[in-house]
Write a protein that holds these residues in place. Sequence first.
Motif: not given
Length: 312
Positions: A250-253, A258-259, A265-268
């Motif tokens: 509800a908060l992070y959609q 998934q988060y 992937i951002r770290k990679a």
Amino acid sequence: MFRTDFPDLAFIQQRSRRKIDLKLAHQPFDPRTDGWPHCVLNVTASEVWRPRIYGPLSLFINLKGHSHCRVEQRRVLIENDRYLLSPANTFFDLEIENSRQTETLNIHFAEGFAEQVWLAYTLPGQRLLDAGEISLSQLFTDSLTVARSPAFDGLILNLRQEMQAGPVDKLREEELMTQLMLHLLESHFQLRQTIQRLPAQKMGTREALYKRLNYSLDYLHSHYAEAIDLEQLASVAALSKYHYLRAFKALYQQTPYQYLVQLRIRKASHLLKKTKQPVTWIAFESGFENVSVFNRRFRQLVGATPLAYRQA
């Protein structure tokens, strides 16, 4: 005040002790003699431990590397894409322990400064912040890690550049700090609007729920390279598994998984750009159990294979 080293701990503890003593004795606190001035610390170091500092409203930022801050009995990882906001009159420990050096930009706001800006920009007829019935204490009561935005980065880099260039006129310093404080006020007001999405009737309940979810987010950022399950995250948030799952989405959609995948992937992506390590090493370093899963997830989210991304 701008420094490229950390102030003497003995002086800080003496000043902090005086403030606590005055508070306990119910004596007036005079910001001119007892309060903190603005203090910007731009320090590069590989090993630092600064325990039990009683601080003002403070921002902890890393321009390079990472650090940890222990506040409110929890140890928080501060990465270079997030900042930690620590409320006034809070004890904190700052820890830097890296093989490579970390460049910090810690901003301690002057005593009473946030209150002055809040009042100036929320007066009837002059309101730049649509504050409604919200008080400043409701915005800055908890220690929160928050994702940095391009606007935020622009403000802090401008502040750093001007202060590095030489002594800054007092008027200019106040302007720079006011711009940054306004951004924080607006960002945290918008955050309160986001909290409205949480499944609870009372605002106080939603705020408590957000704080718990934020703890689990800190856990994800600190342990993204490890195996993480729903039980762990729910335990960090002190919620049942399915209440946690519902509130997180509800908060992070998106779901916690998934988060986590997006975070890995951002770290990679960062490692592919900044290092020459093989893709297999980066996959495991980012928390993926095998290279084929890493390649598939990377292509789904980035639109290219890890090798193609690195070559581009």
